[in-house]
Write a protein that holds these residues in place. Structure first.
Motif, PDB file in Angstrom:
ATOM      1  N   UNK A   1       5.110  -4.242   6.517  1.00 28.80           N
ATOM      2  CA  UNK A   1       4.718  -2.876   6.303  1.00 28.80           C
ATOM      3  C   UNK A   1       3.191  -2.765   6.339  1.00 28.80           C
ATOM      4  N   UNK A   2       2.697  -1.684   6.847  1.00 31.67           N
ATOM      5  CA  UNK A   2       1.242  -1.588   6.988  1.00 31.67           C
ATOM      6  C   UNK A   2       0.544  -1.584   5.627  1.00 31.67           C
ATOM      7  N   UNK A   3      -0.613  -2.213   5.594  1.00 32.10           N
ATOM      8  CA  UNK A   3      -1.429  -2.168   4.376  1.00 32.10           C
ATOM      9  C   UNK A   3      -2.648  -1.342   4.659  1.00 32.10           C
ATOM     10  N   UNK A   4      -2.533  -0.568   5.706  1.00 33.70           N
ATOM     11  CA  UNK A   4      -3.709  -0.025   6.310  1.00 33.70           C
ATOM     12  C   UNK A   4      -3.803   1.454   6.321  1.00 33.70           C
ATOM     13  N   UNK A   5      -4.822   1.944   5.784  1.00 33.37           N
ATOM     14  CA  UNK A   5      -5.138   3.337   6.052  1.00 33.37           C
ATOM     15  C   UNK A   5      -6.020   3.294   7.297  1.00 33.37           C
TER      16      UNK A   5
ATOM     17  N   UNK B   1     -16.191  -3.349   0.768  1.00 36.41           N
ATOM     18  CA  UNK B   1     -17.128  -4.149   1.556  1.00 36.41           C
ATOM     19  C   UNK B   1     -17.096  -3.731   3.018  1.00 36.41           C
ATOM     20  N   UNK B   2     -15.992  -4.033   3.717  1.00 34.42           N
ATOM     21  CA  UNK B   2     -15.903  -3.594   5.110  1.00 34.42           C
ATOM     22  C   UNK B   2     -14.521  -3.072   5.424  1.00 34.42           C
ATOM     23  N   UNK B   3     -13.924  -2.424   4.447  1.00 31.95           N
ATOM     24  CA  UNK B   3     -12.660  -1.758   4.716  1.00 31.95           C
ATOM     25  C   UNK B   3     -11.455  -2.666   4.820  1.00 31.95           C
ATOM     26  N   UNK B   4     -11.509  -3.861   4.262  1.00 30.99           N
ATOM     27  CA  UNK B   4     -10.368  -4.768   4.328  1.00 30.99           C
ATOM     28  C   UNK B   4      -9.132  -4.181   3.658  1.00 30.99           C
ATOM     29  N   UNK B   5      -7.928  -4.508   4.196  1.00 31.07           N
ATOM     30  CA  UNK B   5      -6.690  -4.003   3.610  1.00 31.07           C
ATOM     31  C   UNK B   5      -6.318  -4.821   2.372  1.00 31.07           C
TER      32      UNK B   5
ATOM     33  N   UNK C   1     -10.818   2.791   8.655  1.00 32.30           N
ATOM     34  CA  UNK C   1     -11.371   1.494   9.022  1.00 32.30           C
ATOM     35  C   UNK C   1     -12.080   1.553  10.368  1.00 32.30           C
ATOM     36  N   UNK C   2     -12.991   0.579  10.592  1.00 29.79           N
ATOM     37  CA  UNK C   2     -13.617   0.526  11.910  1.00 29.79           C
ATOM     38  C   UNK C   2     -12.593   0.017  12.898  1.00 29.79           C
TER      39      UNK C   2
ATOM     40  N   UNK D   1      -8.528   0.109  -0.108  1.00 26.97           N
ATOM     41  CA  UNK D   1      -9.498  -0.205   0.935  1.00 26.97           C
ATOM     42  C   UNK D   1     -10.682  -0.933   0.324  1.00 26.97           C
TER      43      UNK D   1
ATOM     44  N   UNK E   1       0.825  -1.199   0.000  1.00 28.91           N
ATOM     45  CA  UNK E   1       0.000   0.000   0.000  1.00 28.91           C
ATOM     46  C   UNK E   1       0.864   1.255   0.000  1.00 28.91           C
TER      47      UNK E   1
ATOM     48  N   UNK F   1      -4.046  -4.652   0.110  1.00 30.91           N
ATOM     49  CA  UNK F   1      -2.661  -4.995  -0.174  1.00 30.91           C
ATOM     50  C   UNK F   1      -2.280  -6.296   0.532  1.00 30.91           C
TER      51      UNK F   1
ATOM     52  N   UNK G   1      -5.216   6.209  -0.530  1.00 34.18           N
ATOM     53  CA  UNK G   1      -4.537   4.955  -0.204  1.00 34.18           C
ATOM     54  C   UNK G   1      -4.634   4.056  -1.430  1.00 34.18           C
TER      55      UNK G   1
END
Ligand code: SRM
Ligand SMILES: Cc1cc2nc3c(=O)[nH]c(=O)nc-3n(C[C@H](O)[C@H](O)[C@H](O)COP(=O)(O)OP(=O)(O)OC[C@H]3O[C@@H](n4cnc5c(N)ncnc54)[C@H](O)[C@@H]3O)c2cc1C
Ligand code: SF4
Ligand code: FES
Lengths: 107, 847
Positions: free
Chosen positions: B823-827, A53-57, B831-832, A50, A26, A59, A33
């Motif tokens: 490494x983060x894949x996350x914004x 559906x429910x914000x799954x990562x 996210x909840x 992102x 990512x 990458x 993102x």
């Protein structure tokens, strides 16, 4: 497929080797993102990172040569278009290429 | 002149000489009509363009009830995927709405500003939920948040999201027809408290009489759903989101969710503004043509035919056939004569089937009623001139198939009418199938006749799944699947075949496990990509097959396996468990559930240092650190200095133990020691599915050994019982006694041998609770205990090899094996997030 009003520019995201074959990583590009995926034949794809559906990562998902699968609930998305054959909302796709062994993404 | 059967040739307006066919509405009727047209050679006659204002391919709307209840996932209900349109050369504009049709210029105008010309047009706009007039229904941007219709995938998803929100507890369903009851049951499965408010006097009044309606009410109430009949909802209050509803009598009912299922209304606006005749719906003739324009057809819920408007799929299948026959010229005499409809309620545990009239209408009508309200059973049949003209069955749908046939086709009825209601040694189901007429309808949702099924079987398709794919039988509400299987069996004369793909180990490679393993061994394929290249159709990788292959290869090649991280699920790439917000949970190994103050102190320090939002004891007797950021994983492992507990992955998990004979006054064996030794030996072992074990020190079974993949119980005299194939998760099964052995060493050996046999022979994701009954306990006993196949030594050696070469995956943290592994894949901000300080929140900050 690009958003309205703003003009697209190229962004250099660094060496393509950051993304291992068959996986995604990512990046934050222009406030978005974005996940960049690299196939074994060195084809790159870039999609929003992102899951709608429910914000799954995304990458962290798994892929083959055509599809990406979200790690949370296994929705799939076409790498080339961002459309979801499983019925999730589509992902935004971005043009991405390699130049001088660097990832160049247009957003 | 020669007579010709080819359709009347019109000058095609398309560039390739084909006629341009435009379809407005990409729902069940529109897509089905196109399928029927293609089946009649339509691809050569037409270039087809479809518009649908939902942004998807065509899906099975009926199944939304099952999606809501969680029985089906929304991915699985697509009838035509986007690639279907591509393959059939259909231009699909998904998410695009048609605003107007210009009949004279023969073009349609869409909301993306485009104009599309047509030579022929099909209107298939379906219907939408009726919005009953009530105060407060609309907010500034449309429906008040929390108010839902129940018509589309998006409605259903929205409801599920809302219903699974922690703070949402109560729902009100407005309208107690089929849809309302299905919605109520679906919401309830998400732990929501549901009340159904229905303004008529009894439930499902369109299909049932008062007595049936009352019995249905009791059945629904037994499921825990509150029912209020005979009063109208007059207002919804908010203001920001729904907080409650008000009834006509002034009663107020708080709720977090309101679902509108008070009927449907045909989507006729486009037709109306474009000058078509619209009464209750768009008026069509027997050829499914609009009465205004020979080149414009209409089909589905948006049409009115001979005064009738339908709200079920069976009629629209019949309409689609006629439309296709007409528009392609395949059968210019085809005529739609209207449909007899029957309905079934899709609520598990509450069987309701209704057809035709509710009660007698003439003095001469016979009416047979059986009612047993206490058991929720009610049956009513109305007969006129020796033919069934209506039937209602509640609580027992045994006779539905027969009654439906008799109703549809006016079959002769038995003299003793009671036989219509009960099986009194009458023809059994199988005989029934043989006796059914060729054109008897088997699948009422998809309108598939017995003959259609038999034809497909005769043409060589002898698997039930294959027949279902080809004919669509059983792919509607699913209630006829059994009957479909019986017809296939009858048609194949017993020679039914299984669908070969059920035997594939992974979906992307057409080989069963032994063949796949042999090929891997023979061709020395050591990595997933090598396997795909050598064995998959056209060498194509398949994302859904990767995990299964990686696991199999690791088992087969051990240290010589070429690990490709991309073949692994994210959990196995980073050795932790992904959470709903993309953070991870970390469970250190705590063999046999035994720990030390030192370990606990370290866990506590790590929890502090990394601000772990929640520390929890797991059901597997160890400690879970939840909500850890991906980039912190290596640090967490380094600081813990403990091995991975493998709480992720399809692999050996835990061995639960009890304190056993060293402490317990009843203990007869050292269960803790045996458990720890087993866990040490088998830790991290890859397998087709999870392997969870337990050892108890006596038959009181405090470690729950009888419901484990392998459970060991110490019994009097220093002996140990070995149970296999037990489970107490999604499935509950008491393990089968494999054998009783004299000492702990033998117990360990046989446990390993059984697990290795299971690893080599189970299907991907097949837990032992399915594997043991499939293979048979006797067979497993023979192989594992009596070495009937002479493989015991090899199996034992494989286990030993695993134990000798095992490497703790958390050592990868020190030197990540690939770039950006952690490494983060996350914004994270979008996210909840899992709640920070969850433990303090739960415990209120006090002990
Ligand atoms: C952490 C834990 C719950 C807890 O707080 O106690 C847990 C958490 C999860 N379980 Fe479990 N299970 C936990 C003990 C159990 C138990 C009890 C046990 O192990 O004794 C069972 C029933 C025993 C069994 O499996 O037979 C259990 C039966 C399941 C099942 C149903 C398996 C089945 O086929 O019946 C699943 C779903 C699956 O495997 O597909 C599941 C799946 C999951 C997953 C991995 C969900 C998933 O697929 O991502 C959960 C991960 C949560 C997370 O975000 O970290 N979990 N789960 C327990 C970890 C035990 C451990 O220390 O390793
Ligand atoms: C939850 C649920 C459960 C059901 N269960 C059953 C059951 O068990 N048995 C049964 O027989 N029936 C059941 N039904 C009814 C069944 O789904 C419908 O009869 C069927 O879908 C009707 O098909 P249709 O093509 O006429 O309409 P639809 O499937 O609604 O398709 C119409 C499509 O046209 C689109 N559209 C509308 N206007 C425009 C426009 N202007 N431009 C572009 N696109 C447009 C709509 O968005 C929609 O996608 C159920 C329905 C629901 C909602
Ligand atoms: S199983 Fe037996 S030994 Fe173990 S704690 Fe229970 S009573 Fe004690
Ligand atoms: S979050 Fe991606 S599939 Fe659910």
């Amino acid at each position: 497929m690009l958003g309205p009003a703003h003009t697209a520019t190229d962004h250099r995201l660094g060496p393509v080797t950051q993304v291992p074959y068959g996986e995604g990583r990512a990046f934050e590009v222009a406030g978005e993102q974005i996940a960049v995926f690299r196939l074994r034949d060195d084809t790159l794809y870039a999609l929003s990172a992102v899951c709608p559906h429910k914000g799954g990562p995304l990458a962290d998902g798994q892929l083959d040569s055509t599809l990406l699968m979200c790690p949370l609930h296994q929705n799939t998305f076409e790498l080339a278009t961002g459309c979801s054959p499983t019925g999730a909302a589509p992902l935004r796709r971005y043009d991405v290429r390699v130049e001088d062994a660097e990832i160049v993404l247009t957003a | 002149m020669t007579a010709t059967l080819t359709p009347p040739q019109r000058a095609g307006g398309g560039p390739d000489g084909r006629r341009r066919l435009v379809v407005v509405g990409n729902g069940m009727a529109g897509a089905r009509a196109v399928e029927e047209i293609l089946a009649r050679g339509g691809a050569e006659l037409f270039s087809i363009t479809m518009f649908g204002d939902e942004p998807y391919g065509n899906y099975n709307r009926i199944m939304l009830s099952h999606v809501l209840s969680g029985e089906e996932s929304h991915e699985d209900i697509f009838l035509n995927s986007l690639s279907w349109y591509e393959q059939n050369d259909i231009t699909l504009h998904a998410g695009v709405r048609i605003n107007r049709i210009d009949r004279f210029a023969k073009v349609v105008f869409s909301d993306d500003g485009q104009t599309t010309p047509y030579d022929q047009l099909i209107i298939a706009t379906g219907s939408r939920s009726f919005m009953p007039p009530m105060d407060g229904l609309m907010g500034p941007g449309g429906l008040l948040p929390g108010v839902f219709a129940f018509r589309t995938i998006d409605d259903t998803r929205g409801m599920i999201d809302y219903a699974t929100h922690d703070e949402h507890r109560q729902a009100v369903v407005i309208g107690g027809g089929l849809l309302g009851l299905e919605a109520a049951r679906g919401l309830q499965s998400h732990g929501i408290d549901v009340t159904v408010i229905h303004s008529p006097k009894h439930l499902m009044n369109a299909q049932l009489g008062p007595e049936g309606g009352d019995i249905l009410k009791q059945s629904m109430e037994r499921l825990g759903i509150r029912i209020v009949c005979g009063t109208r909802t007059t207002a919804i209050w908010g203001p920001d989101k729904v907080r409650g509803v008000r009834l006509k009598d002034g009663t107020e009912m708080p709720c977090d969710l309101a679902v509108l299922t008070a009927g449907i209304r045909p989507n006729v606006e486009v037709a109306l503004t474009s000058g078509f005749t619209v009464e209750r719906a768009i008026v069509v003739d027997d050829a499914m043509r609009t009465v205004d324009d020979d080149d414009v057809y209409a089909v589905g819920e948006c049409v009115q035919h001979r005064g009738e408007v339908y709200g079920l799929v069976a009629p629209l299948w019949e309409q689609a056939v006629v439309l296709a026959d007409q528009i392609t010229g395949a059968d210019p005499t085809a005529a739609y004569m209207g449909s007899r409809t029957a309905t079934k309620l899709k609520v598990a545990g509450v069987e309701v089937a209704a057809m035709g009239v509710q009660g007698p209408e003439k003095d001469t009508d016979e009416h047979i009623v059986f009612s047993e309200p206490r058991r929720g059973t009610f049956k009513s049949i109305v007969i006129r001139d020796d033919k069934i003209i209506g039937a209602t069955l509640l609580g027992d749908s045994n006779k539905v198939a027969f009654l439906q046939q008799a109703f549809d086709r006016g079959l002769p009825l038995p003299e003793a009418r009671v036989e219509l209601m009960f099986d009194l040694g009458g023809p059994s189901a199988e005989v029934g199938v043989a006796e059914l007429a060729d054109d008897a309808q088997i699948c009422n949702c998809n309108g598939v006749s017995k003959k259609a099924i038999c034809d497909v079987v005769q043409a060589g398709c002898k698997t039930v799944t294959g027949v279902m794919d080809k004919t669509r039988a059983g792919k509607g509400c699913g209630s006829c699947k059994l009957l479909v299987a019986q017809v296939v069996e009858f048609a194949a004369d017993g020679a039914v075949e299984e669908d070969p793909s059920v035997h594939y180990y992974v979906p992307g490679i057409a080989l069963d496990k032994p063949t796949l393993m042999a090929a891997i061994r023979d061709q020395e394929l050591r990595s997933p990509s090598a396997v795909f290249a050598a064995l998959a159709p056209e060498g194509a990788e398949d994302a859904k097959s990767k995990m299964g292959l990686a696991s199999l290869l690791k088992m087969m090649w051990g240290e010589d396996y070429v690990d490709e991280k991309d073949a692994r699920f994210i959990n196995d790439r980073v050795h932790a468990n992904i959470q709903k917000d993309g953070t991870f949970s970390v469970v250190p190994q705590m063999r046999g559930g035994v720990t030390t103050p030192e370990q606990l102190r370290r866990i506590a320090d790590v929890a502090d240092k990394y601000e772990v939002p929640m520390v929890k004891l797991t059901g597997g007797q160890r400690i879970d650190l939840l909500g850890i950021r991906k980039e912190d994983l290596p640090g967490v492992w380094g600081d813990l200095g403990m091995p991975s507990g493998y709480a992720y992955g399809k692999s050996f998990r835990t061995v639960k133990t009890c304190v056993g004979q060293e402490f317990c006054r009843f203990g007869t064996g050292d269960s803790t020691k045996l458990g720890i030794e087993l866990e040490t030996r088998m830790q991290g072992m890859e397998s087709p599915a999870k392997m969870k074990l337990a050892v108890s020190g006596c038959p009181r079974n405090c470690a729950e050994s009888l419901v484990k993949d392998v459970g060991i119980v110490a019994i009097e005299g220093g002996r140990w019982e070995l149970y296999i194939g037990g489970a107490a998760g999604a499935h509950i099964r008491k393990g089968d006694l494999l054998t009783t052995v004299d000492d702990a060493e033998t117990a360990k050996l046989l446990t390993g041998r059984f697990l290795q046999y299971y690893r080599e022979n189970a299907k991907w994701l097949e837990r032992t609770y399915a594997f043991v009954p499939r293979v048979g306990l006797d067979h497993i006993k023979a192989v594992v205990v009596d070495d009937s196949e002479g493989i015991a030594e090899r199996l034992d050696a494989e286990v030993q090899k695993h134990a000798d070469t095992y490497v703790d995956p958390w050592t990868e943290g020190a030197t990540p094996v690939e770039p950006g592994q952690f490494r983060t894949s996350l914004p994270l901000e979008v996210l909840p997030r899992v709640p920070a300080d969850r433990a303090t929140e739960l415990l209120g900050g006090s002990w």
